[in-house]
Design a protein around this motif. Structure first.
Motif, short mmCIF file in Angstrom:
data_model
loop_
_atom_site.label_atom_id
_atom_site.label_comp_id
_atom_site.label_asym_id
_atom_site.label_seq_id
_atom_site.Cartn_x
_atom_site.Cartn_y
_atom_site.Cartn_z
N VAL A 10 -7.96 3.03 7.36
CA VAL A 10 -8.26 3.00 8.59
C VAL A 10 -7.64 1.41 9.26
O VAL A 10 -7.85 0.55 8.50
N LEU A 11 -7.30 1.38 10.33
CA LEU A 11 -6.78 0.31 11.14
C LEU A 11 -5.68 -0.48 10.20
O LEU A 11 -5.83 -1.60 10.22
N LEU A 12 -4.95 0.50 9.71
CA LEU A 12 -3.78 -0.22 8.74
C LEU A 12 -2.95 -1.16 9.60
O LEU A 12 -2.93 -2.52 8.80
N ASN A 13 -2.25 -0.96 10.33
CA ASN A 13 -1.27 -1.92 10.91
C ASN A 13 -2.03 -3.04 11.86
O ASN A 13 -1.49 -4.13 11.65
N GLU A 14 -3.15 -2.62 12.42
CA GLU A 14 -3.72 -3.54 13.14
C GLU A 14 -4.39 -4.65 12.32
O GLU A 14 -4.41 -5.59 12.60
N ALA A 15 -4.97 -4.27 11.08
CA ALA A 15 -5.53 -5.42 10.21
C ALA A 15 -4.47 -6.26 9.71
O ALA A 15 -4.53 -7.21 9.44
N VAL A 16 -3.25 -5.65 9.10
CA VAL A 16 -2.09 -6.47 8.64
C VAL A 16 -1.44 -7.38 9.59
O VAL A 16 -1.11 -8.50 9.39
N ASP A 17 -1.36 -6.84 10.71
CA ASP A 17 -0.79 -7.59 11.81
C ASP A 17 -1.64 -8.77 12.10
O ASP A 17 -1.24 -9.91 12.44
N ALA A 18 -2.94 -8.65 12.24
CA ALA A 18 -3.95 -9.59 12.50
C ALA A 18 -4.10 -10.79 11.30
O ALA A 18 -4.47 -11.77 11.56
N LEU A 19 -3.86 -10.13 9.98
CA LEU A 19 -4.18 -10.97 8.95
C LEU A 19 -3.05 -11.96 8.69
O LEU A 19 -3.05 -13.20 8.55
N VAL A 20 -1.71 -11.44 8.68
CA VAL A 20 -0.60 -12.14 8.51
C VAL A 20 0.07 -12.97 9.10
O VAL A 20 0.48 -12.55 10.25
N THR A 21 -0.17 -14.24 9.05
CA THR A 21 0.41 -15.54 9.78
C THR A 21 1.76 -16.03 9.24
O THR A 21 2.46 -16.89 9.95
N LYS A 22 1.62 -16.08 7.88
CA LYS A 22 2.69 -16.90 7.09
C LYS A 22 3.10 -16.04 5.87
O LYS A 22 2.19 -15.56 5.18
N PRO A 23 4.31 -15.51 5.98
CA PRO A 23 4.99 -14.78 5.07
C PRO A 23 4.85 -15.33 3.50
O PRO A 23 5.09 -14.66 2.47
N THR A 31 -11.47 -5.66 -0.72
CA THR A 31 -11.94 -4.42 -1.06
C THR A 31 -10.70 -3.65 -1.26
O THR A 31 -10.20 -3.06 -0.31
N PHE A 32 -10.07 -3.60 -2.43
CA PHE A 32 -8.77 -2.91 -2.39
C PHE A 32 -8.77 -1.38 -2.19
O PHE A 32 -7.93 -0.87 -1.49
N GLY A 33 -9.81 -0.60 -2.64
CA GLY A 33 -9.72 0.74 -2.45
C GLY A 33 -8.67 1.57 -3.17
O GLY A 33 -8.56 1.52 -4.40
N ARG A 34 -7.84 1.98 -2.34
CA ARG A 34 -6.86 2.82 -2.78
C ARG A 34 -5.51 2.23 -2.34
O ARG A 34 -4.30 2.70 -2.68
N GLY A 35 -5.43 0.93 -2.07
CA GLY A 35 -4.42 -0.09 -1.79
C GLY A 35 -3.59 0.05 -0.49
O GLY A 35 -2.50 -0.47 -0.39
N GLY A 36 -4.06 0.90 0.48
CA GLY A 36 -3.26 0.87 1.84
C GLY A 36 -2.92 -0.42 2.42
O GLY A 36 -1.75 -0.83 2.69
N HIS A 37 -4.10 -1.05 2.52
CA HIS A 37 -3.78 -2.48 3.23
C HIS A 37 -2.92 -3.22 2.28
O HIS A 37 -2.15 -4.12 2.83
N SER A 43 4.36 -6.01 1.94
CA SER A 43 5.75 -5.59 2.31
C SER A 43 6.06 -6.59 3.57
O SER A 43 7.06 -6.73 4.02
N GLN A 44 4.91 -7.45 4.01
CA GLN A 44 5.16 -8.39 4.73
C GLN A 44 5.31 -9.88 4.49
O GLN A 44 5.66 -10.69 5.20
N LEU A 45 5.24 -9.84 2.96
CA LEU A 45 5.17 -11.41 2.56
C LEU A 45 6.71 -11.54 2.05
O LEU A 45 7.38 -10.60 1.53
N ASP A 46 7.06 -12.81 1.85
CA ASP A 46 8.17 -13.19 1.32
C ASP A 46 8.17 -13.37 -0.38
O ASP A 46 6.89 -13.01 -0.73
N GLU A 47 9.16 -13.89 -0.98
CA GLU A 47 8.97 -14.00 -2.37
C GLU A 47 8.05 -15.08 -3.01
O GLU A 47 7.38 -15.14 -4.07
N ARG A 48 7.60 -15.85 -2.04
CA ARG A 48 6.57 -17.01 -2.23
C ARG A 48 5.26 -16.63 -1.95
O ARG A 48 4.24 -17.30 -2.46
#
Length: 304
Positions: A10-23, A31-37, A43-48
């Protein structure tokens, strides 16, 4: 196996967009669940970048352990354990408080009245007391309190008395269908489209897993582990959870004045409320289980 039951995040893109400010930041999926988020977040993070996930459910942890990514780690713990992380070390925390579809849809887990299975309801079936074991010994007053407070059920006393009477006449309840049928016989009126057992099952699940207490502990811990400008994103699915999250953000978004020193400078705020998001009509149509979701976003403001 867990793979037999699919989960739509639920709210997959909205949550990740709101969360990730620094790659290159350090993030927590509480709350991992089945790992969708988690998968989208990676995929939004760099190697660091780094991602730590938590989950009580051994099946969820098994799914997480299958992710082969050196930036990712999953821990078999409840999400209040995020307080064990280093102070000020986290760039963003996501809490998705919903029960995953595999948990609901698998009758063996005992979360749902729609199928027949053991009356368990534990997120981690290897620990704690099942719903059936608790109902076998709890007093009428204890059962009524739980069903009223956690299910907001106005027929809580009648349901508790019915459980006690059934226990005396035929022995303790053992399956989800037995409980659902007992509630249906006891609750004579219900909101249109809602099963009579909905509120009772919700109440027992919340109680058995100490969900509200763990949420409170995790929110308090987030203040310590979030770095300045770190994001807190919480998705709630019923009013009890959302009220706790809303009040927590509001409390820490206000300046605190010391009444004993009225001319002293106020203590700085710890959070800044950013937004409140609900699923779009298209998401609700595609995934009806998302209809009650509310996402609240806040940012850590105080310099540590």
């Amino acid at each position: 196996m867990a793979g037999e039951w699919q989960h739509t995040t639920v709210l997959l893109n909205e949550a990740v967009d709101a969360l990730v400010t620094k790659p290159d930041g350090n993030y927590v999926d509480a709350t991992f669940g089945r790992g969708g988020h988690s998968r989208l977040l990676l995929s939004q993070l760099d190697e660091r970048g780094r991602l730590i996930a938590f989950d009580k459910d051994p099946e969820a942890v098994a799914v997480g352990n299958a992710i082969e990514d050196p930036r990712f780690e999953i821990r078999h713990q409840g999400f209040a354990a995020l307080g064990e992380l280093e102070a000020g070390s986290v760039t963003g925390i996501l809490m998705d408080l919903g029960v995953s579809s595999p948990q609901i849809d698998n009758p063996a887990r005992g979360f749902s009245f729609r199928g027949d299975g053991p009356l368990d309801m534990r997120m981690d079936p290897t620990r704690g007391t099942s719903a059936a074991d608790w109902l076998a010994t709890a007093s009428v007053a204890q059962m009524a309190e739980v069903i009223r407070d956690y299910g907001e059920e106005r027929f809580a006393v009648q349901i508790a008395k019915a459980v006690a009477a059934r226990r005396q006449e035929r022995g303790p309840l053992a399956t989800t269908s037995e409980l659902a049928e007992l509630v249906a016989r006891t609750v004579k009126t219900r909101e249109p489209g809602q099963d009579p057992a909905t509120r009772t099952f919700q109440a027992l699940r919340i109680f058995v897993n100490a969900e509200l207490e763990e949420l409170q502990a995790a929110l308090e811990a987030s203040l310590n582990v979030l770095a300045p400008q770190g994001r807190l994103v919480v998705i709630s699915f019923h009013s009890l959870e959302d009220r706790i999250v809303k009040q927590f953000i509001a409390k820490h978004s206000r300046e605190e004045f010391d009444r004993r020193a009225p001319f002293a400078a106020p203590k700085p705020t710890k959070l800044k409320s950013l937004e409140r998001v609900k699923p779009t009509a298209a998401e609700v149509q595609a995934n009806p289980r998302s209809r009650s979701a509310i996402m609240r976003v806040a940012e850590r403001t105080e310099v540590l």
